[in-house]
Design an enzyme around this catalytic site. Structure first.
Site, PDB file in Angstrom:
ATOM      1  N   SER A 184       0.811  -1.222   0.000  1.00  0.00           N
ATOM      2  CA  SER A 184       0.000   0.000   0.000  1.00  0.00           C
ATOM      3  C   SER A 184       0.842   1.268   0.000  1.00  0.00           C
ATOM      4  O   SER A 184       1.562   1.539  -0.946  1.00  0.00           O
ATOM      5  CB  SER A 184      -0.968  -0.032   1.179  1.00  0.00           C
ATOM      6  OG  SER A 184      -1.913   1.006   1.069  1.00  0.00           O
ATOM      7  N   HIS A 185       0.761   2.040   1.078  1.00  0.00           N
ATOM      8  CA  HIS A 185       1.411   3.352   1.146  1.00  0.00           C
ATOM      9  C   HIS A 185       2.816   3.259   1.735  1.00  0.00           C
ATOM     10  O   HIS A 185       3.455   4.285   1.968  1.00  0.00           O
ATOM     11  CB  HIS A 185       0.549   4.295   1.991  1.00  0.00           C
ATOM     12  CG  HIS A 185       0.230   3.699   3.337  1.00  0.00           C
ATOM     13  ND1 HIS A 185      -0.608   2.621   3.471  1.00  0.00           N
ATOM     14  CD2 HIS A 185       0.651   4.010   4.585  1.00  0.00           C
ATOM     15  CE1 HIS A 185      -0.692   2.291   4.754  1.00  0.00           C
ATOM     16  NE2 HIS A 185       0.063   3.108   5.442  1.00  0.00           N
ATOM     17  N   ASP A 201      -1.814   6.777  -3.357  1.00  0.00           N
ATOM     18  CA  ASP A 201      -0.723   6.041  -2.721  1.00  0.00           C
ATOM     19  C   ASP A 201      -0.201   4.961  -3.680  1.00  0.00           C
ATOM     20  O   ASP A 201      -0.612   4.895  -4.842  1.00  0.00           O
ATOM     21  CB  ASP A 201      -1.169   5.438  -1.381  1.00  0.00           C
ATOM     22  CG  ASP A 201      -2.192   4.327  -1.546  1.00  0.00           C
ATOM     23  OD1 ASP A 201      -2.891   4.313  -2.571  1.00  0.00           O
ATOM     24  OD2 ASP A 201      -2.304   3.477  -0.641  1.00  0.00           O
ATOM     25  N   ASP A 222      -0.648   1.736  -4.188  1.00  0.00           N
ATOM     26  CA  ASP A 222      -1.559   0.822  -4.895  1.00  0.00           C
ATOM     27  C   ASP A 222      -2.859   1.502  -5.304  1.00  0.00           C
ATOM     28  O   ASP A 222      -3.811   0.837  -5.722  1.00  0.00           O
ATOM     29  CB  ASP A 222      -1.841  -0.423  -4.054  1.00  0.00           C
ATOM     30  CG  ASP A 222      -2.597  -0.132  -2.764  1.00  0.00           C
ATOM     31  OD1 ASP A 222      -2.445   0.988  -2.231  1.00  0.00           O
ATOM     32  OD2 ASP A 222      -3.336  -1.012  -2.282  1.00  0.00           O
ATOM     33  N   ASP A 258      -5.336   2.940  -3.798  1.00  0.00           N
ATOM     34  CA  ASP A 258      -6.635   2.858  -3.113  1.00  0.00           C
ATOM     35  C   ASP A 258      -6.878   4.064  -2.203  1.00  0.00           C
ATOM     36  O   ASP A 258      -8.000   4.310  -1.796  1.00  0.00           O
ATOM     37  CB  ASP A 258      -6.806   1.532  -2.350  1.00  0.00           C
ATOM     38  CG  ASP A 258      -5.797   1.327  -1.230  1.00  0.00           C
ATOM     39  OD1 ASP A 258      -4.816   2.088  -1.143  1.00  0.00           O
ATOM     40  OD2 ASP A 258      -5.981   0.367  -0.447  1.00  0.00           O
ATOM     41  N   ARG A 259      -5.827   4.839  -1.923  1.00  0.00           N
ATOM     42  CA  ARG A 259      -5.992   6.031  -1.075  1.00  0.00           C
ATOM     43  C   ARG A 259      -5.972   7.297  -1.929  1.00  0.00           C
ATOM     44  O   ARG A 259      -5.461   7.293  -3.042  1.00  0.00           O
ATOM     45  CB  ARG A 259      -4.885   6.113  -0.027  1.00  0.00           C
ATOM     46  CG  ARG A 259      -4.924   4.955   0.939  1.00  0.00           C
ATOM     47  CD  ARG A 259      -3.869   5.079   2.020  1.00  0.00           C
ATOM     48  NE  ARG A 259      -3.963   3.917   2.889  1.00  0.00           N
ATOM     49  CZ  ARG A 259      -3.656   3.916   4.172  1.00  0.00           C
ATOM     50  NH1 ARG A 259      -3.197   5.007   4.747  1.00  0.00           N
ATOM     51  NH2 ARG A 259      -3.766   2.823   4.894  1.00  0.00           N
ATOM     52  N   LYS A 272     -11.311   0.364  -1.027  1.00  0.00           N
ATOM     53  CA  LYS A 272     -11.338   1.821  -1.182  1.00  0.00           C
ATOM     54  C   LYS A 272     -10.737   2.153  -2.546  1.00  0.00           C
ATOM     55  O   LYS A 272     -10.007   1.342  -3.108  1.00  0.00           O
ATOM     56  CB  LYS A 272     -10.592   2.504  -0.050  1.00  0.00           C
ATOM     57  CG  LYS A 272      -9.220   1.978   0.253  1.00  0.00           C
ATOM     58  CD  LYS A 272      -8.729   2.518   1.591  1.00  0.00           C
ATOM     59  CE  LYS A 272      -7.456   1.794   2.015  1.00  0.00           C
ATOM     60  NZ  LYS A 272      -7.482   1.360   3.385  1.00  0.00           N
TER      61      LYS A 272
END
Length: 582
Positions: free
Chosen positions: A124-125, A299, A301, A303-304, A399
């Site tokens: 992710s982030h 981010d 991937d 999703d944010r 998300k």
């Protein structure tokens, strides 16, 4: 057709393979140990059961971070050996987390096949590179993260594993070229299909939003726009959507080429790490003198999301509330009304006020997108969000950063549909301030203390739980620190009973709830790869519209002081300041 054999490789349990809220995340050097990835993948197959795995179609892709390409080849070989029928891979191994969810839910293969689940390779982030983080998580046939029942089973399996199955002689698949590779094994045919990473997702977005209306806004000389993918996988979608479909200038895209190490940056879309965008938007230490009207970041991937106006930051808690308040008018997908809304417990109560005002079903859930997924599968929730820059809807079960940007652009396009011929633009700041005037403002900040000694973090949390047994004592401490802070009305450890499946999640964060609606929340985060992260959330509600324009840190200063003294943060952690303030 190439044939392959199945090899049984002897292995043994490796400590620490417990998946967090979003899968297993560790340093690359941990994942590259012999058997490490293989043990986790086999434990996942075993948790799903042989009947479900045999003959299935699985998606394997991710955010392109370092070690992804090797991991994809290993998972393909293990899938073949475990009787999977076909693997779908996004071109170059790239698929954003929301796009994986869309592909699992929407894509139909040339032979009519549908996906049964997915391995998503992302941390992710968190930063990427040889000395940074890697991660893997499994998503189910609804496109959402595996529920605790499955992740607990995976973890149990990692503690008893003796062997894994792999097709060692299966040749490497060229994942840079679109096409299908066919193989044959003991259980029959096995295919790997490499497909265009963006088309399914773009098609889904076009079915949700009015692209023509957004295009009018983005091509208007009055409106300027900037999107920063922070060198993550969002770059694989940004040009297709914003430039080719919506007519934005290519120069409005920043860092939109995906890189294995995210260009050496930290792909977390907040005011600390998205420095280039923050400065371009007229904020931060070196502000641009002529910022665009709208800016957003993603981010690693995708999703944010972070949403910015000209010299103006929109908190994620406000963002989800504003999207919910405007969705029915501005977004065609929601034109027949919202089923309900939900937020994670640490997220501010801005969404609660909108839900009450619009008479919508409302849910407060633990942190972790899978809790929203249950509500959505049961038809109870349309829009949801969390303070950690995650916003989404029931179009998928993750998300979705680009969805949130398109939602904001839809609201701006709707509010400005009569202003694009020289009238005064309704800005991001106007929309937020109008929202505060209608619903009140939730002043909100989050303090992150990263890589804290895990023992010290647990002691601090235990101390805060112990304090809750004597509210009188707590209020005495508060008054000793700041007499202008309201009393605590009650305090608890958040526990959630899922209204859909009845499952209970305990120890989801420590809450101090004040008489005036303010809140302090303390949580240990499950997304870091080393040490512990303590997150402290501070929130104060202001209904008086003459007081909603104050600087957030200034308005919250008394509560911050109380939180740090009450928790003995410095004594327990040795930290005089947080790593990140949001």
């Amino acid at each position: 057709m190439v044939t392959f054999k199945v090899t049984r490789v002897q292995s043994a349990p490796i400590d620490g393979q417990k998946p967090g809220t979003s899968g297993l995340r560790k340093k690359v050097k941990v994942f590259t140990q012999p058997h490490y990835l293989h043990n986790f993948v086999q434990s996942t197959f075993n948790a799903l059961s042989a009947e479900k795995v045999r003959g299935s179609t699985l998606v394997v892709s991710g955010d392109g971070r370092y070690y992804s390409k090797d991991a994809i080849q290993n998972i393909i070989k293990m899938s073949a050996a475990n009787g999977v029928r076909r693997i779908w891979v996004g071109q170059n191994g790239l698929l954003s987390t929301p796009a994986v969810s869309a592909v699992v839910r929407e894509r139909v293969g040339a032979d009519g096949s549908k996906a049964n689940g997915a391995f998503i390779l992302t941390a992710s982030h968190n930063p990427g590179g040889p000395n940074e983080d890697f991660g893997i998580k499994y998503n189910m046939e609804n496109g959402g993260p595996a529920p605790e029942g499955i992740t607990d089973k995976i973890y149990e399996n990692t503690k008893t594993i003796k062997e894994y199955l792999i097709a060692e002689d299966l040749p490497e698949v060229d994942i840079s070229a679109i096409g299908i590779s066919n193989f044959s094994g003991p259980e029959g045919q096995f295919d790997v299909e490499v497909f265009d990473a963006a088309s399914d997702y773009v098609k889904l977005m076009k079915s949700i939003f009015d692209f023509q209306l957004i295009q009018k806004l983005l091509t208007s000389p009055q409106f300027t726009f900037c999107y920063d993918a922070l060198s993550g996988v969002a770059g694989a979608y940004a040009k297709r959507i914003f430039v080719e479909e919506l007519g934005a200038k290519e120069s409005s895209l920043l860092n939109c080429v995906p890189k294995e190490d995210f260009g050496g940056g930290h792909p977390d879309p907040n005011l600390t790490y998205a420095k280039e965008l923050v400065s371009r938007m007229g904020l931060g230490k070196n502000p641009n003198s002529d910022p665009p009207e709208f800016g957003a970041a993603a981010d690693g991937d995708a999703d944010r999301n972070m949403i910015l106006g000209k010299r103006f930051f929109v908190t994620p808690s406000d963002s989800v509330a504003i999207i919910a308040a405007n969705a029915v008018q501005a977004i065609p997908y929601f034109s027949s009304g919202l089923k309900g809304v939900a937020r994670s417990m640490p997220t501010s109560a801005a969404l609660d006020v909108v839900a009450k005002h619009l008479n919508l079903k409302f849910f407060e859930v633990p942190t972790g997108w899978k809790f929203f997924g249950n509500l959505m599968d049961a038809g109870l929730c349309s829009i949801c969000g969390e303070e950690s820059f995650g916003t989404g809807s029931d179009h998928i079960r993750e998300k979705d950063g680009i969805w949130a940007v398109l939602a904001w652009l839809s609201i701006l396009a709707y509010k400005n549909k009569d202003n694009l011929n020289g009238g005064k633009l309704v800005t991001v700041e106007d929309i937020v301030k109008q929202h505060w005037a209608t619903f009140g403002r939730h002043y909100y900040t989050r303090y992150d203390y990263e890589n804290v000694d895990a023992g010290a973090a647990k002691e601090l949390m235990a101390y805060l739980v112990k304090m809750q047994s004597s509210i009188g004592e707590v209020n005495k401490i508060i008054k000793g620190v700041r007499s202008d802070v309201s009393n605590v009305a009650n305090a608890d450890e958040f526990e959630y009973k899922d209204p859909v499946d009845g499952s209970i999640s305990k120890h989801q964060g420590i809450r101090y709830l004040f008489e005036d609606g303010s809140r302090l929340v303390f949580r240990l985060s499950g997304t870091g790869s080393e040490g512990a992260t303590i997150r402290l959330y501070i929130e104060q509600y202001e209904k008086d519209s003459s007081k909603t324009g104050r600087d957030s840190q200034e308005a919250l200063a008394p509560l911050v002081e109380v939180a740090l003294k009450l928790s003995k943060m410095q004594e327990f952690t040795g930290r005089s300041a947080p790593t990140v303030i949001t």
